[in-house]
Structures are given as C-alpha cells and as structure tokens.
Design a protein around this motif. Structure first.
Motif, short mmCIF file in Angstrom:
data_model
loop_
_atom_site.label_atom_id
_atom_site.label_comp_id
_atom_site.label_asym_id
_atom_site.label_seq_id
_atom_site.Cartn_x
_atom_site.Cartn_y
_atom_site.Cartn_z
N VAL A 116 -7.75 -3.76 -9.27
CA VAL A 116 -7.11 -2.94 -8.15
C VAL A 116 -6.44 -3.33 -7.64
CG1 VAL A 116 -8.06 -1.08 -7.15
CG2 VAL A 116 -8.75 -1.26 -9.37
N ASN A 117 -6.24 -4.20 -6.69
CA ASN A 117 -6.27 -5.00 -5.62
C ASN A 117 -4.75 -5.83 -6.31
OD1 ASN A 117 -7.44 -4.78 -3.13
ND2 ASN A 117 -8.16 -6.56 -3.39
N LYS A 118 -4.97 -5.79 -7.22
CA LYS A 118 -3.51 -6.73 -7.85
C LYS A 118 -2.65 -5.51 -8.17
CE LYS A 118 -2.23 -10.25 -11.15
NZ LYS A 118 -3.24 -10.27 -12.70
N GLN A 119 -3.31 -4.81 -8.70
CA GLN A 119 -2.09 -3.42 -8.61
C GLN A 119 -1.39 -2.81 -7.70
OE1 GLN A 119 -1.04 -2.04 -12.10
NE2 GLN A 119 -1.99 -3.11 -13.15
N LEU A 120 -2.28 -2.84 -6.95
CA LEU A 120 -2.53 -2.09 -4.90
C LEU A 120 -0.98 -2.57 -4.79
CD1 LEU A 120 -5.32 -0.63 -4.02
CD2 LEU A 120 -3.60 0.48 -4.34
N LYS A 121 -0.69 -4.00 -4.58
CA LYS A 121 -0.71 -4.64 -3.81
C LYS A 121 1.04 -4.67 -4.69
CE LYS A 121 -0.87 -8.71 -1.04
NZ LYS A 121 -2.59 -9.90 -0.88
N GLN A 122 0.25 -4.82 -5.89
CA GLN A 122 2.37 -4.78 -6.49
C GLN A 122 2.80 -3.34 -6.33
OE1 GLN A 122 1.96 -5.38 -10.74
NE2 GLN A 122 2.20 -7.46 -10.38
#
Lengths: 301, 245
Positions: free
Chosen positions: B97-103
């Motif tokens: 989820v963090n990865k997606q949010l960062k993008q």
C-alpha cells in the motif's frame, strides 16, 4: 520487536491534534504496546497506549469506538502520532483506571464463592452485549478485567481479541482457549466466549494456574471433583468445558440459581462479611444486575 | 498487487541455537527475500535461560530475510508462529500500500493524518485474513531440541487450528533439519499432503545432530518455488523425501 521507550520521560505532543501530555510513569507493557500514565490539560489523568504497530493500534481504536456504548468498555479520546529518536510512535489516549486487575487482586485475596458467581453473572452480561452486536470478546482473562476503584465497577481494558462472529479468533490465551484444551475449534462463536468464561470460573474455584500443554482436560475435571463445592456446580463447569452444552441464557440461569443458593447458605451461617472492595462493587452492580438479569432470563425463556 | 492472485510466501525458522553446518544462513535468508519470500525467525530459549539475546543470528536472519524475529519459550511456540505469520502478512500488505501511495501522491501511510490512515488500515486488516498465504515452517531437530520436540509437535498441530479458520487460502509445509545426513533436511509435511496426516507426519521427527540452517532455508526456498511453478493444484512430480545439497 519494538524498541522499548525507556527514556520517554517529559512531555509528548501529538503531531496532528497538537495536544500535550506529561508522562507520569509507566503502567505496563503488553504485546506490541506500552502503557503510560499521563497528565493532560487541567492535570486530568489518562492512560496512554503507545505502539509502533499502527495496524493493531488502529484496530483497537476502531473497536473501542464501536463498543463505546457498553458501560464496561473504557473510553478512547484520541489517536495521534509523535516522533522519538527518528521513529514514529502511535498512541491512543484512554481512561485511566485506578485499581487492580482481577489477576493481581485474586493473587492478593481469595474470593468468596458468592463473589465469584456474582462476577461471572456480570461478565455474562458483558459478553451478551458484544454478542448482540455480532462480535465475540475472544480473549477474556483475569488480566484484562480491572476493578475501577472510583466507579466501583468492572472495566475491560483490552479489546484486542474482539472479532466478528464467524471469523478466526485472533488473540487467545491457552489456559482459556478451547482449541488448546482440544474441546472445540478456535472459531469466533458465542460458545467460544462461554468457554473462556467457564475456564475463568474454574480457575477462580480451583485457585491455581491451568496449563493445557501440561494438563489434560481430565486432570481439570479431577481437580473440580475434589473441590468442596456443590455437585450441581461441579457438573455445570465440567459439562460446559466438555461441550458448551448451555447457551448464554441457560448458563446465566444456572449460575444465578447457584448464586442464590450460596447466598442463602451464607445468610444461614451468618457469615456474610464480604471482601472490602468487592462487596462494595457488588452491592451496587449486583442489585442492578439481578434485576435486569431476571428480566432478560424471563424474556429469553 | 492483483487482489485475487496475490499470495504471501514466507519461511519461518524455529531454532534453539546457532547454525553450525553448511553455509551462511543470513545469506540464504537474503537470497530467499530477493525471490519474494519473507524469512522470519523464532529463537527458542530455555525456561532457565536469563541471557538477553541468546543468538544474534536469529536477528540477522530476520533482517536479511525482510521478516520479523521473536524469542520465546517452547510452550508459547504456537502463538508465536501465529503472531509472526500475521505480522508478515500485514507488513507485506502495508508495504504494498505504501508503494502505491508513494507513486500516487508521494506520501506514506505514516505521513497521513490518523483519520484517513484509519480507512486504509481497516482495509488492510480485513484483507489480511483473506489473502493467500504459503508458509514453510523450518524446524530445528538438532540434538539439543530432543526434550522440546513433544511441545514443538503439539504447537504445530495447535497452529493448524488457527490457520484452518482463515478466510483465505493457506498452504503449509513443515521441514525438519537436519535430515538423515548432517547437511540435509527432511520434509515432514508437504504443501500438498493431507492436513489430517499432519499428526502422523510430525512423528517422523528424530532430533539428532547439528544445525544446518542455511541448507534448510535454501531447501525451503526451492520447495516454495517448485510448488508455485508446478501449480498448486497439480500432483507433486517427485517425492522429495530427502534433499542433499
């Protein structure tokens, strides 16, 4: 493993809500969290639960809010973050409850049988309020129950085990867990909660630790049979452990009958002395409980 | 992450001592993690033992393997495996989820205000019970485990009870190390074996010899990879009773 917050002393200011608290002292450590006694505005005291595990803290926050209308559940005031030593910590601000948990209390003092039965009745009511909302309490144990000295009431301090009926039991304690005793599945059902409550009753009656890794259920039955208690009570707790054959209201009815008999015996023998703290709690909550309990029983039957 | 296809792959090493045969287990854990398999570790400590950190290796393996570590008494093994496995699942989901949010917005979960973060965390919490999990438990069966093996067996059976109630799919394998030879390991229970056979299978544990932890991690990595390349519904092609490096 979480870094221990040894030198957390001083003040904490929440990142988002900007509220400041002075740390008074550490109250305890449990699982992934540490709990501190803190002072907020106007010297009002709170218990602050601090953890780096935002998921489990958030879960507890949601559950406490959801069950806030149940009088036995502590209140939560806010959820916020703070930074220490380059790490983010999350916290919940909860009611500070002055008093002992039941485990500490029962280690200091042996409870009378009427007190034990009365408390089981109150806890049955607590469980009932969770079941009505479609949840089970899950991880009921002596450590999770506080005697609130100020309010003269029982309060639940940890809802980490609460799950929806039908889901997997997330947190449990082997001594209370029917899976560990091989008496049933670790599935969230009303009967799971009743099993934990019955184990608590057995624990309080026997007055010693139970360990499913070292003992079999038959060992427990033997210990129960050796107790100097009524045959009815022995039969009830053994049957409940074996197959949870009574539902909540049947169990409540049986316990209530046994409670009344014990009380009557005590009056006859004019031995009513009462443990100082507990009897106070029960004078208030039991009177209230028995009135509503009877009402529930009548309507259920 | 494809919601329906996603499976979290993990190895949980249960050991009561330092690796003393074969390669470097920290390197083996790192290799597994590069292949998308999280390695977590449990150090079994003696009831009498007062030492704070009995084996640094347990910490190093978990760090290299992208997982978590825990010290515990043998009596609490079942709960500890359960907690660690749950942690692996939730932190893997949180990282995704963090990865997606960062993008999407250049922000991480922890940088969001608690109220909006809550919504995502509620979702992760719910989904953590539904996502598929493939878990290989590596059980130290060296000589020093001899008097703890009964409890270990009990713990793994007990664990099945908790895992069995998950909403999502769960595949479990149990591998003992060492196997017949000092630098081998032995499958006690394969992913495809019938869970009802688990109790009988676990009685094949025979604690003796040293602790070839690296060999065991390499083996478990291959076991998981093979399981997914063959396809989990098909029959296992070869019976891998013994695996010699």
């Amino acid at each position: 493993m979480q870094e221990s917050l040894k030198d957390i002393g001083g003040h904490i200011t929440g990142k988002w809500n900007n509220n400041s608290y002075r740390i008074v002292r550490k109250l305890g450590t449990g699982g992934t969290a540490e709990v501190f006694l803190v002072e907020g505005e106007g010297k009002k005291r709170y218990a602050m639960k601090v953890s780096q595990d935002s998921l489990s803290l958030n879960r507890e926050y949601q559950l406490i809010k959801k069950f806030s209308d149940i009088e036995f559940v502590v209140n939560v005031y806010e959820m916020d973050d703070f930074h220490r030593g380059g790490c983010i910590y999350h916290f919940l601000l909860l009611d500070y409850i002055q008093g002992d948990n039941l485990k500490v209390y029962t280690e200091k003092k042996q409870l009378q049988r009427t007190t034990i039965l009365g408390m089981i009745l109150i806890l049955l009511k607590v469980l009932e309020s969770f079941h009505q909302k479609g949840y089970i309490l899950g991880d009921l144990k002596l450590e999770n129950i506080m005697f609130d000295q100020k309010q003269k009431a029982i309060r639940l301090i940890d809802l980490g085990g609460v799950v929806e009926i039908g889901a997997t039991v997330k947190e449990y304690t082997p001594a209370y867990d029917r899976g560990a005793w091989r008496c049933g599945k670790r599935r969230a059902e009303v009967s799971y909660d009743l099993f934990t409550l019955n184990m608590m009753l057995i624990l309080l009656l026997i007055g010693e630790k139970l360990n499913p890794l070292k003992q079999k259920k038959e060992d427990i039955f033997q210990k129960v049979r050796n107790l100097e208690i009524s045959e009815e009570l022995k039969g009830l707790v053994i049957d409940m452990m074996l197959n949870q054959c009574y539902n909540s209201s049947q169990f409540a009815k049986k316990i209530n009958e046994l409670y009344n008999k014990e009380k009557l015996n005590l009056v006859k023998m004019s031995k009513v002395r009462g443990d100082a703290l507990i009897s106070n709690i029960f004078r208030i909550s039991l009177g209230f409980f028995i009135a509503t309990g009877c009402l529930i029983l009548i309507t259920h039957w | 992450m494809e919601i329906n296809e996603a499976t979290i792959k993990e190895i949980i090493v249960v050991t009561d001592g330092q690796s003393n045969i074969g390669g470097n287990p920290v390197e083996a854990a790192r290799k597994a993690f590069r292949k998308g398999i999280t390695v977590s570790t449990i150090g079994i400590i003696d009831q009498k033992e007062q030492r704070e950190a009995p084996f640094q290796e347990v910490v190093n393996m978990a760090e290299a393997g992208g997982g978590h570590y825990e010290y515990t008494y043998i009596d609490n093994l079942s709960q500890t495996i359960h907690t660690l496995s749950h942690k692996t699942v939730t932190s893997t989901l949180q990282e995704a989820v963090n990865k997606q949010l960062k993008q999407l917005m250049g922000n991480e979960l922890n940088q969001m205000p608690p109220e909006s973060r809550s919504k995502l965390l509620n979702y992760i919490d719910k989904y953590s019970d539904e996502v598929g999990v493939c878990c290989c438990i590596l059980l130290d069966c060296s000589g020093s485990m001899a008097h703890k093996i009964q409890s270990a067996r009990h713990s793994i059976l007990d664990l099945l009870d908790s895992f069995g109630n998950r909403k999502g799919r769960i595949d479990i394998a149990v591998v003992a190390f060492p196997g017949e030879q000092a630098d081998t390991c032995r499958v006690l229970h394969h992913f495809n074996d019938d869970l009802n056979q688990m109790e009988r299978n676990l009685h094949r544990m025979k604690p003796k010899g040293g602790t070839p932890t690296a060999v065991a991690i390499d083996y478990a990595t291959k076991l998981i990879e093979d399981f997914y390349s063959v396809g989990r519904n098909k029959e296992r092609i070869t019976a891998l009773e013994e695996y010699v490096v």
